[in-house]
Design a protein around this motif. Structure first.
Motif, PDB file in Angstrom:
ATOM      1  N   ARG B 263       0.835  -1.211   0.000  1.00 13.50           N
ATOM      2  CA  ARG B 263       0.000   0.000   0.000  1.00 13.50           C
ATOM      3  C   ARG B 263       0.866   1.256   0.000  1.00 13.50           C
ATOM      4  NH1 ARG B 263      -5.264   0.165   0.445  1.00 13.50           N
ATOM      5  NH2 ARG B 263      -6.415  -1.797   0.564  1.00 13.50           N
ATOM      6  N   ALA B 264       1.966   1.227   0.755  1.00 12.07           N
ATOM      7  CA  ALA B 264       2.857   2.393   0.800  1.00 12.07           C
ATOM      8  C   ALA B 264       3.572   2.589  -0.533  1.00 12.07           C
ATOM      9  CB  ALA B 264       3.873   2.224   1.935  1.00 12.07           C
ATOM     10  N   ALA B 265       3.794   1.507  -1.251  1.00 11.20           N
ATOM     11  CA  ALA B 265       4.528   1.581  -2.516  1.00 11.20           C
ATOM     12  C   ALA B 265       3.657   2.052  -3.673  1.00 11.20           C
ATOM     13  CB  ALA B 265       5.131   0.213  -2.843  1.00 11.20           C
ATOM     14  N   CYS B 266       2.369   2.017  -3.485  1.00  9.73           N
ATOM     15  CA  CYS B 266       1.463   2.426  -4.566  1.00  9.73           C
ATOM     16  C   CYS B 266       1.373   3.948  -4.596  1.00  9.73           C
ATOM     17  CB  CYS B 266       0.082   1.800  -4.360  1.00  9.73           C
ATOM     18  SG  CYS B 266       0.071   0.036  -4.649  1.00  9.73           S
ATOM     19  N   ARG B 267       2.248   4.544  -5.376  1.00 12.24           N
ATOM     20  CA  ARG B 267       2.349   5.997  -5.428  1.00 12.24           C
ATOM     21  C   ARG B 267       2.720   6.401  -6.853  1.00 12.24           C
ATOM     22  NH1 ARG B 267       5.626   8.343  -1.604  1.00 12.24           N
ATOM     23  NH2 ARG B 267       6.859   9.510  -3.114  1.00 12.24           N
ATOM     24  N   PRO B 268       2.659   7.654  -7.150  1.00 12.15           N
ATOM     25  CA  PRO B 268       2.973   8.100  -8.513  1.00 12.15           C
ATOM     26  C   PRO B 268       4.362   7.635  -8.941  1.00 12.15           C
ATOM     27  CG  PRO B 268       1.978   9.890  -7.276  1.00 12.15           C
ATOM     28  CD  PRO B 268       2.194   8.771  -6.303  1.00 12.15           C
ATOM     29  N   GLY B 269       4.468   7.224 -10.204  1.00 12.30           N
ATOM     30  CA  GLY B 269       5.747   6.745 -10.718  1.00 12.30           C
ATOM     31  C   GLY B 269       5.891   5.244 -10.648  1.00 12.30           C
ATOM     32  N   VAL B 270       4.914   4.587 -10.000  1.00 13.76           N
ATOM     33  CA  VAL B 270       4.927   3.119  -9.924  1.00 13.76           C
ATOM     34  C   VAL B 270       3.832   2.593 -10.866  1.00 13.76           C
ATOM     35  CG1 VAL B 270       4.597   1.099  -8.443  1.00 13.76           C
ATOM     36  CG2 VAL B 270       5.835   3.098  -7.591  1.00 13.76           C
ATOM     37  N   VAL B 271       4.198   1.593 -11.669  1.00 16.80           N
ATOM     38  CA  VAL B 271       3.257   1.069 -12.663  1.00 16.80           C
ATOM     39  C   VAL B 271       2.542  -0.174 -12.142  1.00 16.80           C
ATOM     40  CG1 VAL B 271       3.078   0.073 -14.995  1.00 16.80           C
ATOM     41  CG2 VAL B 271       4.649   1.987 -14.555  1.00 16.80           C
ATOM     42  N   ARG B 272       3.298  -1.056 -11.550  1.00 12.83           N
ATOM     43  CA  ARG B 272       2.719  -2.353 -11.172  1.00 12.83           C
ATOM     44  C   ARG B 272       3.430  -2.917  -9.939  1.00 12.83           C
ATOM     45  NH1 ARG B 272       2.946  -7.045 -15.629  1.00 12.83           N
ATOM     46  NH2 ARG B 272       1.301  -5.797 -16.594  1.00 12.83           N
TER      47      ARG B 272
END
Lengths: 288, 296
Positions: B263-272
């Motif tokens: 959840r913390a990694a789901c941020r702008p600049g991340v695709v998948r």
């Protein structure tokens, strides 16, 4: 003295209605040997069976019920009332349960005990906790001589368990002890830890003369004044023993008030007795 | 499934049974407790090459440690008890005992125990001292600085290693930022460690190699620089991938760490967000990403 102050060392447990209460019928000057007063013996016995347990009144074999009023049955919690100064061997070889002595008690309290707990609200006679193997003895008053010591002729004494005395203790505390912990919040007499093999004796009051005489291993800790050490103990260094922090914090957990100065403080270490193995130690709190 | 516009791939992380130990390291201050913990968990990223996987579980305030000094909890993972004994002997003996002012306590109650202090004591050359209180035995080993206090036995228990997820990002910067955020969130979860540098792996591996002498090689399917030369798993727009590997004391701890981390990694600049597995054929545990992030 008084570097550890005692504020309600043991939480006063609510005495369950199921406890067996023994009340000495009459004060006596005749010694009573009552090693049958033991939670292991009471746990599965009816009142009648408890009353039939043997005791020695002097050299006369009698029934427990002849000397004590008995209330309750089938419990490993025992409450003792009356003038018990002449009653010996209470809790001898007990392995479970709890004995509460509401007053003073005689010699050999909890000798050879392997588990459970004994709380004495008054004073205890000589040889309390002799050859203890486990469990805990808590004496709110004073203890006599040879607290947690080995019987004459025996090579090893206390082997595990904890003894706490809120008052003073007499001579030869922990003599020949092999393991375990003895804490005396008051003063102790001569020859504390004599011929000690291992274990720990912690004295909050004055440590008497000739402490550790003949000790091979083990630790004697003096938090306050002490009589002159034997010349067979040699000064080694001044340091902060981490293990002692651990011990003192456990005492805090048990309800004792231990000042931060003792937990964080420096101790002078003496090793001895060099006439024996010489691997014992006396740690003396150094407030400077 | 998408979280903040980041695709959560319908896949799972495959994890394995391991053994774990928890060591409580205390010292005169936080600096030295942390130093000992960092050294003791150094070179412990992959059990295959390092003998153990280890990491710092967290700091412990002085009033919660056994000796009332600042402490750090570390977790050590190995494939079995024998390897654990060897690793703890080395790491406690060479990294903790050598570090000024430290003491080392067992932090895991378990029936299964390994004698560590009980073996290290011989370093005391006959001057070591045993202390037994409340059933716990300690050894006081004389050292030049004073005394090293170490517990005789350390509990070990069955645990899980190899929980993981992959962060597929648009750029190395955005991917690293997402991984850092994830690790920071995961460090709040007790009972897990992320054993790689800073908790992050940049060189994930696969279990095959074109070279006979090599058991593992770079995870070609996720390497952006060779995406056109291999069977790539990278979607368009992905230029960097980082992995977070999680070892934990139990399944719940790993699931929770993965949940907060993803959840913390789901941020702008991340695709998948993806995960590494072997098709479910090797590991005893499967952590399905969508199920995990959907929980809680």
């Amino acid at each position: 003295m008084g570097c550890i102050s005692c504020a309600g060392l043991m939480k006063e447990e609510e005495l369950t209605e199921s406890a067996v209460t023994l009340r000495l019928r009459e004060p006596t000057t005749i010694p009573i040997e009552a090693d049958s007063i033991c939670p292991d013996n009471f746990a599965n016995r009816s009142r009648g069976e408890i009353e039939d347990l043997p005791v020695f009144y002097g050299r006369r074999k009698m029934k427990l019920g002849e000397l004590f009023e008995v209330e309750g049955e089938k419990s490993d919690t025992i409450i003792l009332q009356g003038d018990l100064r002449q009653v010996k061997k209470i809790g001898q070889r007990m392995t479970r349960g709890r004995i509460t002595v509401q007053g003073d008690v005689g010699m050999h309290l909890g000798a050879y005990m392997g588990g459970g707990e004994i709380v004495v609200e008054g004073n205890a006679g000589d040889w309390a906790g002799a050859h203890m193997q486990g469990g805990r003895i808590w004496i709110r008053g004073n203890a006599g001589h040879l607290l947690g010591a080995a019987y004459r002729g025996e090579k090893r004494g206390v082997n595990r368990g904890v003894i706490v005395v809120e008052g003073n203790a007499g001579r030869e505390v922990g003599a020949q002890m092999r393991r375990g912990l003895i804490v005396v919040l008051g003063d102790v007499g001569e020859f504390a830890g004599a011929k000690m093999i291992a274990g720990t004796i912690l004295v909050s009051g004055r440590l008497g003369a000739r402490a550790g005489a003949g000790m091979k291993r083990g630790t004697i800790v003096a938090l306050a004044e002490h009589d002159e050490l034997l010349p067979t103990f040699r000064y080694e260094c001044r340091y902060q023993p981490v293990f002692l922090r651990y011990y003192l914090l456990r005492l805090r957990e048990w309800g004792m008030t231990v000042g931060d100065e003792y937990v964080n403080g420096f101790y002078r270490r003496y090793h001895g007795d060099v006439t024996a193995l010489g691997k014992g130690e006396i740690l003396i709190y150094d407030q400077h | 499934m998408y979280i903040n516009g980041v695709e959560i791939e319908d896949t799972f992380a495959e994890a394995f049974k391991m053994r774990a130990a928890r060591l409580i390291i205390t010292a005169a201050n936080e600096k030295w407790a942390l130093t000992a913990a960092q050294v003791a968990t150094g070179f412990a990223t992959s059990v295959i090459a390092c003998g153990a996987e280890a990491g710092i579980e967290g700091a412990i305030p002085a009033n919660e440690t056994p000796d009332g000094r600042p402490g750090v909890s570390i977790l050590v993972f190995t494939m079995g008890p024998k390897g654990m004994e060897d690793q703890l002997m080395r790491r406690v003996g060479q990294c903790i005992m050598t570090c000024p002012t430290t003491a080392c306590f067992n932090g895991l109650e378990s029936e299964e125990k390994l004698k560590i202090g009980g073996s290290l004591r011989y370093f005391g050359d006959g001057f070591q001292i045993s202390k037994l209180i409340e059933g716990r035995r300690f050894w006081r080993i004389p050292v030049m600085e004073g005394e090293f206090l170490v517990e005789e036995s350390f509990g070990i228990k069955k645990a899980i290693g190899g929980g993981n997820f992959l962060i597929l990002g648009e750029s190395p910067q955005s991917t690293l930022e997402a991984a850092e955020q994830a690790v920071e969130a995961m460090r709040e979860v007790r009972g897990v460690v992320m054993p790689f540098p800073g908790g992050i792996v940049r060189s994930g591996s696969k279990t095959t190699s074109q070279y006979k002498f090599l058991r593992a090689s770079t995870n070609t399917a996720y390497c952006p620089t060779i995406r056109r030369q291999t069977e790539s798993a990278l979607p368009e727009g992905v230029n960097s991938v980082l992995e977070i590997v999680i070892d934990g004391l139990n399944e719940w701890a790993i699931r929770e760490a993965m949940r907060v981390g993803i959840r913390a990694a789901c941020r702008p600049g991340v695709v998948r967000i993806s995960a590494g597995n072997y098709g479910g054929t090797l590991g005893q545990y499967q952590f399905h990403l969508r199920e995990i992030v959907g929980a809680g």
